[in-house]
Scaffold this motif. Structure first.
Motif, short mmCIF file in Angstrom:
data_model
loop_
_atom_site.label_atom_id
_atom_site.label_comp_id
_atom_site.label_asym_id
_atom_site.label_seq_id
_atom_site.Cartn_x
_atom_site.Cartn_y
_atom_site.Cartn_z
N ASP A 45 0.81 -1.22 0.00
CA ASP A 45 0.00 0.00 0.00
C ASP A 45 0.84 1.27 0.00
N SER A 46 2.06 1.19 0.54
CA SER A 46 2.87 2.39 0.71
C SER A 46 4.36 2.08 0.70
N GLU A 47 5.10 2.85 -0.05
CA GLU A 47 6.56 2.72 -0.08
C GLU A 47 7.15 3.09 1.28
N PHE A 48 6.53 4.04 1.96
CA PHE A 48 7.01 4.49 3.27
C PHE A 48 6.89 3.39 4.31
N ILE A 49 5.75 2.70 4.33
CA ILE A 49 5.54 1.60 5.27
C ILE A 49 6.47 0.44 4.92
N ASP A 50 6.64 0.17 3.63
CA ASP A 50 7.54 -0.89 3.19
C ASP A 50 8.97 -0.60 3.65
N TYR A 51 9.40 0.64 3.51
CA TYR A 51 10.75 1.02 3.93
C TYR A 51 10.95 0.77 5.43
N HIS A 52 10.02 1.25 6.24
CA HIS A 52 10.17 1.10 7.70
C HIS A 52 10.03 -0.34 8.15
N GLY A 53 9.21 -1.12 7.48
CA GLY A 53 9.10 -2.54 7.81
C GLY A 53 10.40 -3.28 7.52
N ARG A 54 10.97 -3.03 6.35
CA ARG A 54 12.26 -3.65 6.01
C ARG A 54 13.36 -3.18 6.96
N GLU A 55 13.35 -1.91 7.27
CA GLU A 55 14.38 -1.35 8.16
C GLU A 55 14.29 -1.99 9.55
N TYR A 56 13.08 -2.16 10.07
CA TYR A 56 12.94 -2.77 11.39
C TYR A 56 13.39 -4.23 11.36
N LEU A 57 12.99 -4.98 10.35
CA LEU A 57 13.38 -6.39 10.29
C LEU A 57 14.89 -6.55 10.12
N ASN A 58 15.52 -5.67 9.35
CA ASN A 58 16.99 -5.69 9.27
C ASN A 58 17.61 -5.38 10.63
N PHE A 59 17.01 -4.44 11.35
CA PHE A 59 17.48 -4.09 12.69
C PHE A 59 17.35 -5.27 13.63
N LEU A 60 16.23 -5.98 13.56
CA LEU A 60 16.00 -7.13 14.42
C LEU A 60 17.00 -8.25 14.13
N ILE A 61 17.25 -8.51 12.86
CA ILE A 61 18.23 -9.53 12.48
C ILE A 61 19.61 -9.16 13.01
N THR A 62 19.98 -7.92 12.84
CA THR A 62 21.30 -7.47 13.31
C THR A 62 21.42 -7.56 14.82
N MET A 63 20.40 -7.12 15.55
CA MET A 63 20.46 -7.20 17.01
C MET A 63 20.52 -8.65 17.49
N THR A 64 19.87 -9.55 16.78
CA THR A 64 19.93 -10.97 17.13
C THR A 64 21.34 -11.50 16.94
N VAL A 65 21.98 -11.16 15.84
CA VAL A 65 23.36 -11.60 15.59
C VAL A 65 24.29 -11.03 16.66
N TYR A 66 24.16 -9.73 16.96
CA TYR A 66 25.00 -9.12 17.99
C TYR A 66 24.77 -9.78 19.35
N SER A 67 23.54 -10.12 19.66
CA SER A 67 23.23 -10.75 20.95
C SER A 67 23.81 -12.16 21.05
N ILE A 68 23.77 -12.90 19.96
CA ILE A 68 24.35 -14.25 19.96
C ILE A 68 25.86 -14.17 20.17
N ILE A 69 26.49 -13.25 19.48
CA ILE A 69 27.94 -13.08 19.66
C ILE A 69 28.26 -12.67 21.09
N SER A 70 27.47 -11.77 21.65
CA SER A 70 27.70 -11.34 23.04
C SER A 70 27.46 -12.48 24.02
N ALA A 71 26.45 -13.31 23.75
CA ALA A 71 26.18 -14.45 24.63
C ALA A 71 27.35 -15.43 24.63
N ILE A 72 27.96 -15.61 23.48
CA ILE A 72 29.15 -16.46 23.40
C ILE A 72 30.30 -15.84 24.18
#
Length: 106
Positions: free
Chosen positions: A35-62
């Motif tokens: 429906d919107s390029e703006f919503i698509d951008y923020h949705g992709r940005e958040y999911l990329n952020f979540l993936i990155t934070m998960t990777v950083y957290s796994i590394i930190s847990a190790i």
């Protein structure tokens, strides 16, 4: 400037993440991305952020084995909280916010 409804939905992607970290933002993004390029951008940005934070957290847990991981886990948690709030504010203001230090996968 995106319409007010688009800005509110983009902001909700970030705010819903405090309740349901993955499912809520994913559902909003999948339903509204066409429906919107703006919503698509923020949705992709958040999911990329979540993936990155998960990777950083796994590394930190190790790294907890050598004790530096405890500090890193705190820093990652606080940074995730602050950056999510900033992104929600920027989305409501109609800006295309880019998280620093994240992997752009999607």
């Amino acid at each position: 400037m995106p319409e007010k409804e688009e800005r509110i939905i983009a902001m909700l992607i970030y705010l819903v993440s405090f309740v349901t970290t993955f499912i809520g933002p994913l559902v909003i993004w999948l339903v509204k991305k066409n429906d919107s390029e703006f919503i698509d951008y923020h949705g992709r940005e958040y999911l990329n952020f979540l993936i990155t934070m998960t990777v950083y957290s796994i590394i930190s847990a190790i790294l907890v084995v050598v004790l530096i991981g405890l500090l890193l886990l705190w820093i990652i948690g606080i940074a995730a909280l602050i950056l999510t709030i900033v992104a929600a504010i920027k989305a409501y203001e109609g800006e295309h916010y880019r998280f620093p230090f994240i992997f752009r996968i999607l």
